[in-house]
Design a protein around this motif. Sequence first.
Motif, short mmCIF file in Angstrom:
data_model
loop_
_atom_site.label_atom_id
_atom_site.label_comp_id
_atom_site.label_asym_id
_atom_site.label_seq_id
_atom_site.Cartn_x
_atom_site.Cartn_y
_atom_site.Cartn_z
N ARG A 42 19.52 2.87 -11.17
CA ARG A 42 20.41 2.59 -12.31
C ARG A 42 21.75 2.02 -11.85
NH1 ARG A 42 23.19 7.32 -15.09
NH2 ARG A 42 21.41 8.42 -14.22
N HIS A 43 22.19 2.40 -10.66
CA HIS A 43 23.49 1.98 -10.16
C HIS A 43 23.51 0.53 -9.70
CE1 HIS A 43 27.16 3.44 -7.56
NE2 HIS A 43 27.51 2.63 -8.53
N ALA A 44 22.33 -0.05 -9.47
CA ALA A 44 22.24 -1.36 -8.81
C ALA A 44 22.57 -2.52 -9.75
CB ALA A 44 20.84 -1.55 -8.24
N ASP A 45 23.12 -3.58 -9.15
CA ASP A 45 23.27 -4.86 -9.84
C ASP A 45 22.05 -5.74 -9.58
OD1 ASP A 45 26.07 -4.79 -10.96
OD2 ASP A 45 26.50 -4.35 -8.85
N ILE A 46 21.39 -5.50 -8.47
CA ILE A 46 20.19 -6.26 -8.13
C ILE A 46 19.23 -5.35 -7.38
CG2 ILE A 46 21.02 -7.14 -5.90
CD1 ILE A 46 19.78 -9.91 -6.88
N CYS A 47 17.95 -5.52 -7.63
CA CYS A 47 16.92 -4.66 -7.02
C CYS A 47 15.86 -5.53 -6.37
CB CYS A 47 16.30 -3.75 -8.07
SG CYS A 47 15.05 -2.60 -7.43
N VAL A 48 15.55 -5.21 -5.12
CA VAL A 48 14.52 -5.93 -4.36
C VAL A 48 13.37 -4.96 -4.10
CG1 VAL A 48 13.97 -7.00 -2.15
CG2 VAL A 48 16.15 -7.50 -3.26
N LEU A 49 12.17 -5.38 -4.47
CA LEU A 49 10.95 -4.60 -4.18
C LEU A 49 10.11 -5.35 -3.17
CD1 LEU A 49 8.70 -2.51 -4.54
CD2 LEU A 49 8.02 -3.70 -6.64
N GLU A 50 10.01 -4.80 -1.97
CA GLU A 50 9.12 -5.35 -0.95
C GLU A 50 7.79 -4.61 -1.05
OE1 GLU A 50 9.07 -7.68 1.41
OE2 GLU A 50 11.01 -8.54 0.89
N MET A 51 6.69 -5.38 -1.15
CA MET A 51 5.40 -4.76 -1.40
C MET A 51 4.88 -3.93 -0.23
SD MET A 51 4.90 -5.37 -4.51
CE MET A 51 3.20 -4.82 -4.71
N SER A 52 5.51 -4.04 0.93
CA SER A 52 5.16 -3.16 2.05
C SER A 52 5.61 -1.73 1.79
CB SER A 52 5.77 -3.67 3.35
OG SER A 52 7.18 -3.73 3.27
N ALA A 53 6.37 -1.51 0.71
CA ALA A 53 6.76 -0.15 0.34
C ALA A 53 5.59 0.64 -0.21
CB ALA A 53 7.89 -0.20 -0.69
N LEU A 54 4.50 -0.07 -0.57
CA LEU A 54 3.30 0.61 -1.08
C LEU A 54 2.35 0.97 0.07
CD1 LEU A 54 4.21 -1.35 -3.58
CD2 LEU A 54 1.96 -0.73 -4.45
N LYS A 55 1.43 1.87 -0.22
CA LYS A 55 0.35 2.15 0.72
C LYS A 55 -0.59 0.96 0.79
CE LYS A 55 -1.54 6.28 0.44
NZ LYS A 55 -1.01 7.08 1.56
N PHE A 56 -1.12 0.69 1.96
CA PHE A 56 -2.06 -0.41 2.13
C PHE A 56 -3.27 -0.26 1.20
CE2 PHE A 56 -6.03 -1.84 4.15
CZ PHE A 56 -5.80 -3.19 4.23
N THR A 57 -3.73 0.96 1.03
CA THR A 57 -4.90 1.19 0.17
C THR A 57 -4.63 0.84 -1.28
OG1 THR A 57 -4.24 3.52 0.01
CG2 THR A 57 -5.95 2.96 1.64
N ASP A 58 -3.36 0.87 -1.69
CA ASP A 58 -3.00 0.52 -3.06
C ASP A 58 -2.66 -0.95 -3.22
OD1 ASP A 58 -3.21 3.28 -3.52
OD2 ASP A 58 -1.67 3.18 -5.07
N PHE A 59 -2.36 -1.63 -2.09
CA PHE A 59 -2.03 -3.05 -2.18
C PHE A 59 -2.33 -3.73 -0.84
CE2 PHE A 59 0.70 -6.82 -2.53
CZ PHE A 59 0.38 -7.23 -3.81
N PRO A 60 -3.60 -4.06 -0.58
CA PRO A 60 -3.99 -4.64 0.72
C PRO A 60 -3.35 -5.99 1.04
CG PRO A 60 -5.90 -3.80 -0.47
CD PRO A 60 -4.76 -3.78 -1.43
#
Length: 371
Positions: free
Chosen positions: A206-224
């Motif tokens: 909520r505090h952010a002005d910009i948010c970056v989501l890198e897909m390596s933050a997920l488990k490999f089994t959920d996003f190969p």
Amino acid sequence: MLENWLKPLPLEELWSENTQSWQLGAKTSFYASGFALPVWTNFPVVLITSDCAKMSHLRKSLYSFRSFPSAFEFLDLGILRKIKDDFALPLFEEIFNAGVFPILVSNDSSLNKSFLQALSNVYSTFHLTAIDDRFRFSPYQLNKDVAYWDVFLSEETERLEGAHIVGVQSHLTSADGFNFCEENGISLHRLGQSRLNLQELEPAIRHADICVLEMSALKFTDFPSQIPQSPSGFFLEEICQLSRYAGLSDSLKGFSISGFNLNIDNAMDSFSLAQIIWYFLDGFNNKKGDFPVNFDGMVEYLVDVKGNEKTLTFWKSMRSGRWWLQIEKIFKELKPGQVNIRLIPVSYQDYLDACEGELSARVLKSLLKFS
């Protein structure tokens, strides 16, 4: 003007299967082949993607999902003509200057640099939250990942008002990197701690002005299709929840999703990306508009903490149930008695801890940094 940077979409391909009135595709505007670019400044939120294989699969999935109330306005601006920092920077600057919210989806993480640089060029100071498994800053990287933190930390650290990395994994960040973050006010939320209670991450987003989501933050089994690949990380449902938190934020001005290769033969990953975007839009559509410009609709709570000279002031929004901590800072340039009031997003648990005489790490860091 945006046509210089963007390619239109093959509308017939997208439209053919997503025309039901309840589907998002039926209520989305498109920059499409054979049609003029819509007046994009009339839309509160727009989607831009890189030109990579199977991105059309992502769109087909997204526009097949349930839509939002009729008042919701969403524009798909199409595909970037090139993936180069210097090429995309003017585009992102123009969008931020217009007050339009961009969702950037790119297989190539290098676009984060121009995305963040554009925000930096438009706003004097800002807050960054990254959902990532590592600290991507050149001096402390353990490999050759795109170091998007270099945009701020190499030369103009003072412009980065605050920062969080959510889901960071200890074995992927050097000890010196952890020390640097601690010394420079970058809050690290380790993966194990983060997954124990996702709600405690909401104030950081909520505090952010910009948010970056890198897909390596997920488990490999959920996003190969993630780049780089990692056996540990968040589950997809958890990332969808964090994305919804991002959409709900009244402060956020841009959202980037990157770091994947859809060429990998896994059609479900396009569906997963579409799902993340949908939950972000669901949050965006349900904004409470309670960022405290004033204190109307807010309830004040005063807490005396043993060992703390001043009484702590917490505020709760009656609209959303969200909490803020009030911090007063006295500046020399202000007249005698004048103070600068800053409201820092916190959680209900932060308030309860203060009532018990304990200050959470979030409250302590905020008091040290801003008071």
